[in-house]
Design an enzyme around this catalytic site. Structure first.
Site, mmCIF file in Angstrom:
data_model
loop_
_atom_site.group_PDB
_atom_site.id
_atom_site.type_symbol
_atom_site.label_atom_id
_atom_site.label_comp_id
_atom_site.label_asym_id
_atom_site.label_seq_id
_atom_site.Cartn_x
_atom_site.Cartn_y
_atom_site.Cartn_z
ATOM 1 N N TRP A 10 0.815 -1.227 0.000
ATOM 2 C CA TRP A 10 0.000 0.000 0.000
ATOM 3 C C TRP A 10 0.843 1.269 0.000
ATOM 4 C CZ3 TRP A 10 -4.266 -1.202 4.230
ATOM 5 C CH2 TRP A 10 -5.012 -2.320 3.813
ATOM 6 N N HIS A 95 12.859 -2.829 -1.175
ATOM 7 C CA HIS A 95 12.055 -2.225 -2.251
ATOM 8 C C HIS A 95 12.871 -1.109 -2.912
ATOM 9 C CE1 HIS A 95 8.857 -0.074 -4.313
ATOM 10 N NE2 HIS A 95 8.139 -1.176 -4.214
ATOM 11 N N GLU A 167 11.268 -6.785 -9.426
ATOM 12 C CA GLU A 167 10.563 -5.543 -9.705
ATOM 13 C C GLU A 167 11.459 -4.620 -10.531
ATOM 14 O OE1 GLU A 167 7.114 -4.844 -6.845
ATOM 15 O OE2 GLU A 167 8.845 -3.815 -6.055
ATOM 16 N N GLY A 173 4.932 1.702 -10.951
ATOM 17 C CA GLY A 173 4.109 2.910 -10.935
ATOM 18 C C GLY A 173 4.110 3.680 -12.240
ATOM 19 N N SER A 213 3.548 -2.371 -12.227
ATOM 20 C CA SER A 213 2.360 -2.062 -13.038
ATOM 21 C C SER A 213 1.490 -3.284 -13.319
ATOM 22 C CB SER A 213 2.771 -1.351 -14.334
ATOM 23 O OG SER A 213 3.360 -0.091 -14.039
ATOM 24 N N GLY A 234 1.453 -2.613 -6.364
ATOM 25 C CA GLY A 234 1.373 -1.317 -5.700
ATOM 26 C C GLY A 234 0.007 -0.677 -5.939
ATOM 27 N N GLY A 235 -0.047 0.207 -6.921
ATOM 28 C CA GLY A 235 -1.251 1.014 -7.175
ATOM 29 C C GLY A 235 -2.534 0.209 -7.272
HETATM 30 C C1 PEP Z 1 5.543 -1.787 -6.097
HETATM 31 O O1 PEP Z 1 5.624 -0.727 -5.533
HETATM 32 O O2 PEP Z 1 6.070 -2.774 -5.577
HETATM 33 C C2 PEP Z 1 4.826 -1.845 -7.365
HETATM 34 C C3 PEP Z 1 5.005 -2.904 -8.091
HETATM 35 O O3 PEP Z 1 4.041 -0.766 -7.706
HETATM 36 P P1 PEP Z 1 3.020 -0.679 -8.957
HETATM 37 O O4 PEP Z 1 2.228 -1.948 -8.972
HETATM 38 O O5 PEP Z 1 2.179 0.517 -8.684
HETATM 39 O O6 PEP Z 1 3.855 -0.541 -10.189
#
Ligand code: PEP
Length: 251
Positions: A10, A95, A167, A173, A213, A234-235
Site C-alpha cells: 500500500w 524495495h 521488480e 508505478g 504495473s 502497488g497502485g
Molecule cells: C511496487 O511498488 O512494488 C509496485 C510494483 O508498484 P506498482 O504496482 O504501482 O507498479
C-alpha cells in the site's frame, strides 16, 4: 508446484477507514481460498487494526520496511521483533523506493533480512534494475547483486521463509509493464542464482513474484509465464475490486 502469491504494497496511502474498508472487502472476496496466498502490507500505524480485521482469514499481513537494528536510540524506527510481536507475518525488504529514496544499500538490506528471519517474520526481498541499468545490459548483474548480497549469510534451511519479488524499477508505478518475455528471462535467471546459493530443492520451492504495473488486465498473461509465481502489486492493490480481480486471475 508453487502456490501463487499475490501481495499488495500500500506504500504511503489510505487512511484507517479506507484501510479497513479495503480489507473488509478483500476478506469477503478471498474467503477461505487455499489455492493462492494473498497478503497486504499497510503502513505501520494501520497494522494492528488490519491484523485484527483479518483474524480468521488466510490473508497475510506484513510491513513495508523495518529497522536494521534490534533496539535502542533509533528515533522513528520499528524493529522486526515489534512487528512479529503485534502479529505481522512478513516484511517487504529492499524495495526500490527504499533503495533509491532512503539510500538503503545491499548491506543494510541484508542486515534487515537477517533480523526479520530471526524475529520470525517471513521476507519478500525485492530485486530489480533501473532503466539505465537495463539499457546498459546490466540487468543480470544488478539482480544478482541484490540476491547474493541481500541473502548473504542466510542458511538454506531458512529459504522457505523467503520470497523474491523481481521488480524492474522502470515498471513500478509507470504503467509500463515488463513483457512476459522480459519477466520470464529474469525470473529464470534469478532461479538459477538461488540454485547456486541454496541448491536445487530450495530454488524449485522459492516463489518469485513479478512486480511493476500489475493490473487486472495483465495479471493472467504475466502469471502464465514459467517461473512467475505471483505478483507484488502497488497502485492496483489500493482498490478492492482491482486487487480482488488480480487475486482471482486464475478463476
Ligand atoms: C511496487 O511498488 O512494488 C509496485 C510494483 O508498484 P506498482 O504496482 O504501482 O507498479
Amino acid at each position: 508446484m508453487r502456490k501463487p502469491y499475490l501481495a499488495g504494497n500500500w506504500k504511503l496511502n489510505l487512511d484507517q477507514a479506507g484501510a479497513l474498508d479495503l480489507v473488509g472487502k478483500l476478506r469477503e472476496m478471498v474467503g477461505q481460498r487455499t489455492d493462492v496466498d494473498v497478503a497486504v502490507a499497510p503502513p505501520y500505524v494501520y497494522l494492528p487494526a488490519v491484523i485484527e480485521a483479518l483474524k480468521g482469514s488466510p490473508i497475510r499481513v506484513g510491513a513495508q520496511n523495518m529497522a536494521d537494528q534490534v533496539s535502542g536510540a533509533y528515533t522513528g524506527e520499528v524493529a522486526g521483533t515489534m512487528l512479529s510481536d503485534i502479529g505481522c507475518d512478513f516484511v517487504i525488504l529492499g524495495h526500490s523506493e527504499r533503495r533509491a529514496i532512503y539510500g538503503e544499500t545491499d548491506k543494510i538490506v541484508n542486515a534487515k533480512v537477517k533480523l526479520a528471519l530471526d524475529a520470525g517474520l517471513d521476507v519478500i526481498l525485492c530485486a530489480g534494475e533501473t532503466l539505465d541499468e537495463r539499457q546498459a545490459g546490466q540487468t543480470e548483474n544488478v539482480v544478482h547483486r541484490h540476491l547474493i548480497e541481500g541473502l548473504a549469510g542466510i542458511d538454506a534451511a531458512l529459504s522457505s521463509r523467503v520470497t523474491i519479488a523481481y521488480e524492474p524499477v522502470w515498471a513500478i508505478g509507470t504503467g509500463q509493464v515488463a513483457t512476459p518475455e522480459q519477466a520470464g528471462e529474469v525470473h529464470t535467471y534469478l532461479r538459477g542464482v538461488l540454485e547456486g546459493l541454496w541448491g536445487d530443492v530450495a530454488a524449485e520451492t522459492i516463489r518469485i513474484q513479478y512486480g511493476g504495473s500489475v493490473k487486472p488486465s495483465n495479471v493472467a498473461e504475466l502469471m502464465a509465464v514459467e517461473g512467475v509465481d505471483g505478483a507484488l502489486v502497488g497502485g492496483a492493490a489500493l482498490d478492492a475490486d482491482s486487487f480482488g480481480a488480480i487475486v482471482a486471475f486464475n478463476s
